[in-house]
Design an enzyme around this catalytic site. Structure first.
Site, short mmCIF file in Angstrom:
data_model
loop_
_atom_site.label_atom_id
_atom_site.label_comp_id
_atom_site.label_asym_id
_atom_site.label_seq_id
_atom_site.Cartn_x
_atom_site.Cartn_y
_atom_site.Cartn_z
N ASP A 60 -28.29 24.86 26.35
CA ASP A 60 -28.44 23.59 27.06
C ASP A 60 -29.01 23.84 28.46
OD1 ASP A 60 -27.36 22.19 24.92
OD2 ASP A 60 -25.30 22.39 25.67
N HIS A 118 -33.97 25.51 23.48
CA HIS A 118 -33.13 24.34 23.75
C HIS A 118 -32.26 23.96 22.56
CE1 HIS A 118 -31.75 21.36 26.36
NE2 HIS A 118 -32.86 20.77 26.72
#
Length: 440
Positions: free
Chosen positions: A416, A412
């Site tokens: 995204d 992450h």
């Protein structure tokens, strides 16, 4: 007669040390030239160390699980002739006389990875200590039941109490004459807690086995710890209708092309690999390695797909290099070749390294959904769950369809959630309409 020192040889370019994962010999063994003495591991490649001479094992220079530097002495042999240990002075003699502190002299039984009891003071090998010691003042609580038909010695009152409390007297050792069971033996039995043996025949087991984590298992543990401690995972699960894909796969496997070489039997993986190649062409940042210490994302042009494979020794990840340059059948043949090499332990270091994105699959045991751990320092892993026939609503009725989930994890810090969803949706479209996989 003389002595010969065997040092850990160079087991790979740029390798400075290796972990000792197995001894094939013990002190006192007679070995011949080319006899395998030990196995060491570097990265995920296991290398066997053979003896260059005939002789008798006098000394082993490391314990299972020790990390040994290249060039360190690992075995001392008694050999015919002078050997390579100088009788007066010299580096070899000094090494043989005083092994490094990090290379303790093991006992003969250290060929096995399980922990052993220390030797007795007299120098003889000690037998492993029992898991549960028994005091002579206390009755045995978890001993083996008496032979079938042998009646425990006990008074009617003791038998009645045992019946009322659900205790099988065959599991109780008596401290009275001839092994007679008394109330004090029942009290001691009950004092052990509710998990003791009862009339059902279940027996309590207090044994504890200490298993040292070494070799590939330790490498896997270190890799998973590194990945989970440094990478913030996001997992995205999507349902895929693979009915059309399975029909196409079955048809292609039946096809026999005249004059063409025998093609490998296709599984789902080659189709998924080609779908990933197409999806990565739209989102090249998914095919990256993240050096978080330097703050650099290494985005690769070549797509090197790791295929997580379970072997008798543990999980390894053989790599299909340049999947972007392989068609469906080439991908399938390479997956089969690498899987066989990994399971037989013949895969090379190069074949087990260099991946830029990974596929993990548990096959028929794939479950409904999983949370795969990213293969550090990659930024994405695609998890394949098991295929199931499920009823699907087509707008007018429920029809049976072959359904499968993809459970995929992403770094992450780099990917995204939206980008992860777009990537998996692109793969979903390609797998549900498999003709698109073959369109350039």
């Amino acid at each position: 007669m003389g002595e010969h020192i065997i040092k850990l040889p160079d087991v790979g370019e740029g390798v400075a040390e290796a972990e000792l994962v197995e001894w094939h010999v013990k002190i006192g063994d007679i070995v011949r030239e080319d006899t395998v003495l030990a196995a060491v591991m570097t990265d995920k490649a296991t290398v066997e160390i053979p003896s260059p001479v005939d002789g008798e094992i006098l000394w082993l220079g490391a314990e299972i699980g020790d990390t040994v530097a290249i060039g360190s002495p690992i075995v001392r042999l008694k050999v015919a002739g002078e050997g390579n240990v100088k009788p007066q002075g010299g580096d070899v003699e000094a090494v043989a006389a005083e092994p490094p502190a990090k290379l303790p002299i093991p006992k003969p039984e250290t060929a096995a990875p399980a922990a052993k009891a220390p030797p007795k003071a007299g120098g003889t090998d000690a037998k492993p200590a029992p898991a549960v010691s028994k005091s002579p003042q206390q009755p045995s609580v978890s001993g083996a039941p008496r032979p079938e038909g042998e009646k425990p010695l006990a008074s009617p009152a003791v038998r009645l109490r045992a019946k009322e409390t659900g205790i099988d007297l065959r599991q109780v050792s008596g401290t009275g004459p001839a092994g007679r069971i008394g109330h004090e033996d029942i009290d001691a039995f009950l004092a052990r807690g509710p998990q003791v043996a009862r009339a059902s025949g279940l027996a309590r087991n207090d044994a504890v086995e200490d298993i040292k984590v070494v070799g590939l298992r330790r490498k896997i543990a270190e890799k998973m710890t590194l990945s989970k401690s440094r990478i913030p995972h996001i997992t995205y699960v999507e349902e895929i209708d693979v009915t059309a894909l399975e029909d196409l796969r079955a048809a292609l496997n039946k096809e026999k092309r005249a004059g063409k070489a025998e093609r490998p039997k296709l599984t789902l993986l080659p189709f998924l690999m080609r779908a990933m190649v197409k999806a990565i062409s739209d989102q090249p940042n998914l095919n990256s390695l993240f050096d978080d210490e330097a703050g650099i994302i290494h985005q690769h042009g070549g797509i090197h797909i790791g295929i997580a494979a379970q072997t008798p020794s543990g999980l390894v990840v053989p790599v299909v290099k340049h999947a972007e340059a392989r068609d469906i059948w080439e991908c399938g043949a390479e997956v089969i070749r690498l899987a066989e090499a990994a399971k037989s332990g013949t895969a090379t270091r190069d074949e087990l390294s260099g991946s830029t994105i990974t596929i993990t699959s548990l096959g028929a045991m794939g479950g409904v959904a999983t949370t795969p751990v990213i293969n550090h320092p990659e930024v994405a892993i695609i998890g394949v769950n098991k295929m199931m026939v499920r009823p699907v609503w087509d707008g007018t009725q429920f029809i049976p369809r072959k359904m499968m989930n993809l459970s995929s994890s992403f770094d992450h810090r780099v990917i995204d959630g939206w980008d992860a969803a777009v990537f998996i949706q692109r793969i979903k479209t390609l797998l549900e309409t498999p003709a698109l996989i073959f369109v350039d």
